[in-house]
Design a protein around this motif. Structure first.
Motif, PDB file in Angstrom:
ATOM      1  N   THR A  45      -0.977 -11.404 -11.486  1.00  9.96           N
ATOM      2  CA  THR A  45      -0.109 -10.421 -10.845  1.00  9.96           C
ATOM      3  C   THR A  45       0.920 -11.187 -10.032  1.00  9.96           C
ATOM      4  OG1 THR A  45      -1.576 -10.241  -8.937  1.00  9.96           O
ATOM      5  CG2 THR A  45      -1.898  -8.629 -10.703  1.00  9.96           C
ATOM      6  N   GLU A  46       2.051 -10.538  -9.733  1.00 10.74           N
ATOM      7  CA  GLU A  46       3.105 -11.255  -9.008  1.00 10.74           C
ATOM      8  C   GLU A  46       2.714 -11.583  -7.575  1.00 10.74           C
ATOM      9  OE1 GLU A  46       4.261  -6.843  -8.966  1.00 10.74           O
ATOM     10  OE2 GLU A  46       3.558  -8.247 -10.466  1.00 10.74           O
ATOM     11  N   LYS A  47       1.768 -10.858  -7.021  1.00 12.56           N
ATOM     12  CA  LYS A  47       1.258 -11.126  -5.674  1.00 12.56           C
ATOM     13  C   LYS A  47      -0.109 -10.471  -5.548  1.00 12.56           C
ATOM     14  CE  LYS A  47       4.103  -7.303  -4.016  1.00 12.56           C
ATOM     15  NZ  LYS A  47       5.142  -6.888  -3.088  1.00 12.56           N
ATOM     16  N   SER A  48      -0.760 -10.643  -4.405  1.00  7.80           N
ATOM     17  CA  SER A  48      -2.101 -10.073  -4.244  1.00  7.80           C
ATOM     18  C   SER A  48      -2.121  -8.899  -3.265  1.00  7.80           C
ATOM     19  CB  SER A  48      -3.092 -11.142  -3.798  1.00  7.80           C
ATOM     20  OG  SER A  48      -2.673 -11.711  -2.579  1.00  7.80           O
ATOM     21  N   ASP A  49      -1.052  -8.700  -2.513  1.00 11.73           N
ATOM     22  CA  ASP A  49      -0.959  -7.586  -1.567  1.00 11.73           C
ATOM     23  C   ASP A  49       0.195  -6.685  -1.973  1.00 11.73           C
ATOM     24  OD1 ASP A  49      -3.042  -8.526   0.077  1.00 11.73           O
ATOM     25  OD2 ASP A  49      -1.667  -9.916   1.059  1.00 11.73           O
ATOM     26  N   PHE A  50      -0.100  -5.386  -2.136  1.00  4.47           N
ATOM     27  CA  PHE A  50       0.899  -4.427  -2.583  1.00  4.47           C
ATOM     28  C   PHE A  50       1.019  -3.286  -1.588  1.00  4.47           C
ATOM     29  CE2 PHE A  50      -0.600  -6.612  -6.305  1.00  4.47           C
ATOM     30  CZ  PHE A  50       0.556  -6.832  -7.038  1.00  4.47           C
ATOM     31  N   LYS A  51       2.210  -2.715  -1.517  1.00  2.00           N
ATOM     32  CA  LYS A  51       2.424  -1.537  -0.692  1.00  2.00           C
ATOM     33  C   LYS A  51       1.955  -0.315  -1.466  1.00  2.00           C
ATOM     34  CE  LYS A  51       6.341  -3.394   1.795  1.00  2.00           C
ATOM     35  NZ  LYS A  51       7.778  -3.349   2.018  1.00  2.00           N
ATOM     36  N   LYS A  52       1.609   0.725  -0.736  1.00  2.00           N
ATOM     37  CA  LYS A  52       1.182   1.977  -1.349  1.00  2.00           C
ATOM     38  C   LYS A  52       2.295   2.485  -2.269  1.00  2.00           C
ATOM     39  CE  LYS A  52      -1.620   5.833  -0.333  1.00  2.00           C
ATOM     40  NZ  LYS A  52      -2.373   5.771  -1.564  1.00  2.00           N
ATOM     41  N   ASN A  53       1.952   2.953  -3.442  1.00  2.00           N
ATOM     42  CA  ASN A  53       2.843   3.491  -4.476  1.00  2.00           C
ATOM     43  C   ASN A  53       3.735   2.441  -5.129  1.00  2.00           C
ATOM     44  OD1 ASN A  53       1.881   6.160  -4.137  1.00  2.00           O
ATOM     45  ND2 ASN A  53       3.195   6.373  -2.335  1.00  2.00           N
TER      46      ASN A  53
END
Length: 148
Positions: A45-53
């Motif tokens: 994945t491009e990162k491990s922390d994502f914002k909601k939605n």
């Protein structure tokens, strides 16, 4: 003047926070894609922390030197909560799929569960399961976080 025990506990807290922070930076910086000899699958994945939605783009990469076989067109992709409860799996035809060494396939998850509800904030496990040419299980998983 501050009590000696208060100064001691604040000092221990600062040191523990620093050590834990360095540990987390080291864990977060590990590469998700490592090529190896033999059978291996990687999830990127491009990162491990994502914002909601926020849309989560997932790449499944054959990071080994042998062909991999999957039981359907979803390439064994499953997204679960850390408790193991299935949240999402792409709808796919029941056809045998394969990835040659170095090949990859991409999926995206809009953070909606299979039942149509939106995923809550928290930690989610993305996993992939397949087999190599000798029918040995090949699997991998990563954890991503969804925050406000």
């Amino acid at each position: 003047m501050l009590a000696k025990s208060l100064v001691l506990f604040i000092g221990i807290g600062l040191i523990a926070g620093l050590v834990f922070g360095i540990y987390l930076i080291d864990v977060k910086s590990n590469s998700q894609l490592v090529y190896v000899e033999g059978s291996s699958v990687s999830i990127v994945t491009e990162k491990s922390d994502f914002k909601k939605n926020e849309e989560i783009n997932i790449r499944i990469v054959n990071s080994g030197t042998t062909s991999l076989i999957f039981s359907d067109a979803s390439y064994g992709l499953r997204i679960t909560g850390l408790s193991g409860i299935l949240m999402y799996t792409p709808s796919a035809a029941q056809v045998v799929s394969s990835l040659e060494p170095g090949d990859e396939i991409s999926f995206s998850w809009d953070q909606n569960k299979n039942d149509g509800d939106v995923a809550l904030e928290g930690l989610y496990k993305i996993s992939v399961k397949g087999m190599d040419e000798l029918k040995n299980k090949v699997e991998n998983s990563i954890t991503v976080a969804i925050w406000k």
